[in-house]
Design an enzyme around this catalytic site. Structure first.
Site, PDB file in Angstrom:
ATOM      1  N   SER A 159      -6.173 -41.447 -31.280  1.00 21.99           N
ATOM      2  CA  SER A 159      -7.643 -41.463 -31.260  1.00 21.99           C
ATOM      3  C   SER A 159      -8.063 -42.877 -30.874  1.00 21.99           C
ATOM      4  O   SER A 159      -7.256 -43.817 -30.981  1.00 21.99           O
ATOM      5  CB  SER A 159      -8.155 -41.132 -32.666  1.00 21.99           C
ATOM      6  OG  SER A 159      -9.543 -41.380 -32.783  1.00 21.99           O
ATOM      7  N   TYR A 205      -7.916 -41.225 -41.986  1.00 20.31           N
ATOM      8  CA  TYR A 205      -7.777 -40.725 -40.609  1.00 20.31           C
ATOM      9  C   TYR A 205      -7.439 -41.878 -39.661  1.00 20.31           C
ATOM     10  O   TYR A 205      -6.543 -41.769 -38.817  1.00 20.31           O
ATOM     11  CB  TYR A 205      -9.077 -40.040 -40.185  1.00 20.31           C
ATOM     12  CG  TYR A 205      -9.061 -39.473 -38.780  1.00 20.31           C
ATOM     13  CD1 TYR A 205      -8.476 -38.247 -38.500  1.00 20.31           C
ATOM     14  CD2 TYR A 205      -9.636 -40.173 -37.712  1.00 20.31           C
ATOM     15  CE1 TYR A 205      -8.457 -37.729 -37.210  1.00 20.31           C
ATOM     16  CE2 TYR A 205      -9.633 -39.660 -36.423  1.00 20.31           C
ATOM     17  CZ  TYR A 205      -9.044 -38.430 -36.177  1.00 20.31           C
ATOM     18  OH  TYR A 205      -9.022 -37.926 -34.895  1.00 20.31           O
TER      19      TYR A 205
HETATM   20  P1  NAD Z   1      -9.852 -28.939 -33.573  1.00 18.90           P
HETATM   21  O1  NAD Z   1     -10.105 -28.925 -35.023  1.00 18.90           O
HETATM   22  O2  NAD Z   1     -10.656 -28.101 -32.677  1.00 18.90           O
HETATM   23  O3  NAD Z   1      -8.317 -28.614 -33.261  1.00 18.90           O
HETATM   24  C1  NAD Z   1      -7.273 -28.992 -34.130  1.00 18.90           C
HETATM   25  C2  NAD Z   1      -6.292 -27.836 -34.207  1.00 18.90           C
HETATM   26  O4  NAD Z   1      -5.198 -28.255 -35.043  1.00 18.90           O
HETATM   27  C3  NAD Z   1      -6.922 -26.605 -34.857  1.00 18.90           C
HETATM   28  O5  NAD Z   1      -6.669 -25.453 -34.082  1.00 18.90           O
HETATM   29  C4  NAD Z   1      -6.236 -26.541 -36.201  1.00 18.90           C
HETATM   30  O6  NAD Z   1      -6.095 -25.232 -36.727  1.00 18.90           O
HETATM   31  C5  NAD Z   1      -4.897 -27.181 -35.904  1.00 18.90           C
HETATM   32  N1  NAD Z   1      -4.235 -27.666 -37.125  1.00 18.90           N
HETATM   33  C6  NAD Z   1      -4.808 -28.335 -38.142  1.00 18.90           C
HETATM   34  N2  NAD Z   1      -3.898 -28.572 -39.104  1.00 18.90           N
HETATM   35  C7  NAD Z   1      -2.734 -28.026 -38.684  1.00 18.90           C
HETATM   36  C8  NAD Z   1      -1.450 -27.946 -39.242  1.00 18.90           C
HETATM   37  N3  NAD Z   1      -1.171 -28.446 -40.455  1.00 18.90           N
HETATM   38  N4  NAD Z   1      -0.467 -27.352 -38.533  1.00 18.90           N
HETATM   39  C9  NAD Z   1      -0.741 -26.797 -37.319  1.00 18.90           C
HETATM   40  N5  NAD Z   1      -1.953 -26.846 -36.740  1.00 18.90           N
HETATM   41  C10 NAD Z   1      -2.940 -27.456 -37.421  1.00 18.90           C
HETATM   42  O7  NAD Z   1     -10.024 -30.458 -33.150  1.00 18.90           O
HETATM   43  P2  NAD Z   1      -9.620 -31.266 -31.823  1.00 18.90           P
HETATM   44  O8  NAD Z   1     -10.707 -32.239 -31.596  1.00 18.90           O
HETATM   45  O9  NAD Z   1      -9.191 -30.365 -30.723  1.00 18.90           O
HETATM   46  O10 NAD Z   1      -8.354 -32.085 -32.370  1.00 18.90           O
HETATM   47  C11 NAD Z   1      -7.112 -32.187 -31.667  1.00 18.90           C
HETATM   48  C12 NAD Z   1      -6.557 -33.564 -31.877  1.00 18.90           C
HETATM   49  O11 NAD Z   1      -7.435 -34.518 -31.253  1.00 18.90           O
HETATM   50  C13 NAD Z   1      -6.436 -33.998 -33.334  1.00 18.90           C
HETATM   51  O12 NAD Z   1      -5.216 -34.689 -33.529  1.00 18.90           O
HETATM   52  C14 NAD Z   1      -7.600 -34.941 -33.503  1.00 18.90           C
HETATM   53  O13 NAD Z   1      -7.383 -35.870 -34.543  1.00 18.90           O
HETATM   54  C15 NAD Z   1      -7.648 -35.588 -32.145  1.00 18.90           C
HETATM   55  N6  NAD Z   1      -8.894 -36.270 -31.798  1.00 18.90           N
HETATM   56  C16 NAD Z   1     -10.068 -35.582 -31.692  1.00 18.90           C
HETATM   57  C17 NAD Z   1     -11.226 -36.278 -31.365  1.00 18.90           C
HETATM   58  C18 NAD Z   1     -12.558 -35.587 -31.239  1.00 18.90           C
HETATM   59  O14 NAD Z   1     -13.573 -36.309 -31.114  1.00 18.90           O
HETATM   60  N7  NAD Z   1     -12.623 -34.273 -31.246  1.00 18.90           N
HETATM   61  C19 NAD Z   1     -11.180 -37.659 -31.139  1.00 18.90           C
HETATM   62  C20 NAD Z   1      -9.971 -38.313 -31.257  1.00 18.90           C
HETATM   63  C21 NAD Z   1      -8.833 -37.604 -31.577  1.00 18.90           C
END
Ligand code: NAD
Length: 255
Positions: A141, A154
């Site tokens: 991130s 986080y």
């Molecule tokens: P999201 O919540 O839509 O997707 C995350 C997915 O991970 C979900 O489908 C969830 O069910 C799955 N998940 C959660 N815990 C789990 C576990 N224990 N085992 C297996 N699967 C699990 O959110 P996203 O934004 O698509 O997040 C994806 C990645 O991107 C994450 O690592 C998040 O930290 C990172 N991220 C997101 C942002 C943002 O602004 N959305 C910014 C920086 C980083």
């Protein structure tokens, strides 16, 4: 020719958000994908959308060693190799100051976001080594490069996976395995909506406006924009990239 023709990819967190957008793009570029997630119904819907000849799924919690071994075994049983590992699943935890942050939530954020990434590395690296190499992309991130108030666990977890990536890149270079992080922020998925609600309970639009105003491009990114970066890192076009963080943040890391 498509950019991932014949490649086998595991995508954790593949049922939604950035993981699912990446699965769609990987399929369009000729890969077969194995989606890993805790959301059984969303996984089934994703496989139905992508088609069983291009996608399959394993319900697994990435923080649990037997379940991690099971998703890696499923990929090897189905395809005999793993070329790309998008080590992406994550949770945001809650929005609290350090002194108020619940310890159980701290532990869960670390379990999914650090231990989950770590276990995936331990299980996938030997498989990739046997078939001559590959590309691992870890989702960190912008919070893996900078601090943010009220989300310290986080932020700590996303810094930790940058450390895992750097060490893995050095260990794995002789094995022809490249390892990089993507460092997104903010991206329009369920996660950022939950963070908005945590910062401004009952008035998430206010938090959204404040967050977007802090982005030089003045908007959230989309999961599809992030998927394009993941595609680059997964493909042979990034063959000289390893050990590096890749911000995708509308300019935020410039400030
Ligand atoms: P999201 O919540 O839509 O997707 C995350 C997915 O991970 C979900 O489908 C969830 O069910 C799955 N998940 C959660 N815990 C789990 C576990 N224990 N085992 C297996 N699967 C699990 O959110 P996203 O934004 O698509 O997040 C994806 C990645 O991107 C994450 O690592 C998040 O930290 C990172 N991220 C997101 C942002 C943002 O602004 N959305 C910014 C920086 C980083």
């Amino acid at each position: 020719m498509a950019r991932l023709t014949g490649k086998i990819a595991i995508i954790t967190g593949g049922a939604a958000g950035i993981g699912l957008a990446t699965a769609r793009l990987f399929k369009a570029e000729g890969a077969k994908v194995l989606l890993v997630d805790v959301q059984q119904d969303a996984l089934a819907a994703a496989v139905a959308e992508l088609g069983e000849s291009h996608a399959s799924a394993v319900v697994a919690d990435v923080s649990d060693p037997p379940q991690v071994n099971a998703y890696v075994k499923a990929a090897l049983d189905r395809h005999g190799r793993i070329d790309v590992f998008f080590n992406n699943a994550g949770i945001e935890g809650s929005v609290h100051s350090i002194v108020d942050y619940p310890l159980a939530m701290f532990d869960r954020v670390m379990a999914v976001n650090v231990r989950g990434v770590w276990l995936g590395m331990q299980a996938v690296i030997p498989a990739m080594t046997k078939t001559g190499g590959g590309s691992i992309i870890i989702t960190s991130s912008l919070g893996g490069l900078k601090g943010m108030p009220k989300m310290a666990p986080y932020i700590a977890a996303k810094h930790a996976v940058v450390g895992i990536m750097r060490s893995a890149a050095l260990e794995c270079a002789p094995l022809n395995i490249r390892v990089n992080t993507i460092n997104p922020s903010p991206i329009a998925t369920r996660m950022i909506a939950a963070i908005e609600a945590g910062y401004a309970p009952g008035a998430p639009d206010k938090a959204k406006a404040r967050i977007a105003a802090g982005v030089p491009l003045r908007r959230y990114g989309t999961p599809e924009e992030v998927a394009q970066l993941v595609l680059f890192l997964a493909s042979d076009e990034s063959s000289y990239c390893t050990g590096t963080t890749f911000p995708i943040d509308g300019g935020m890391s410039a400030a």
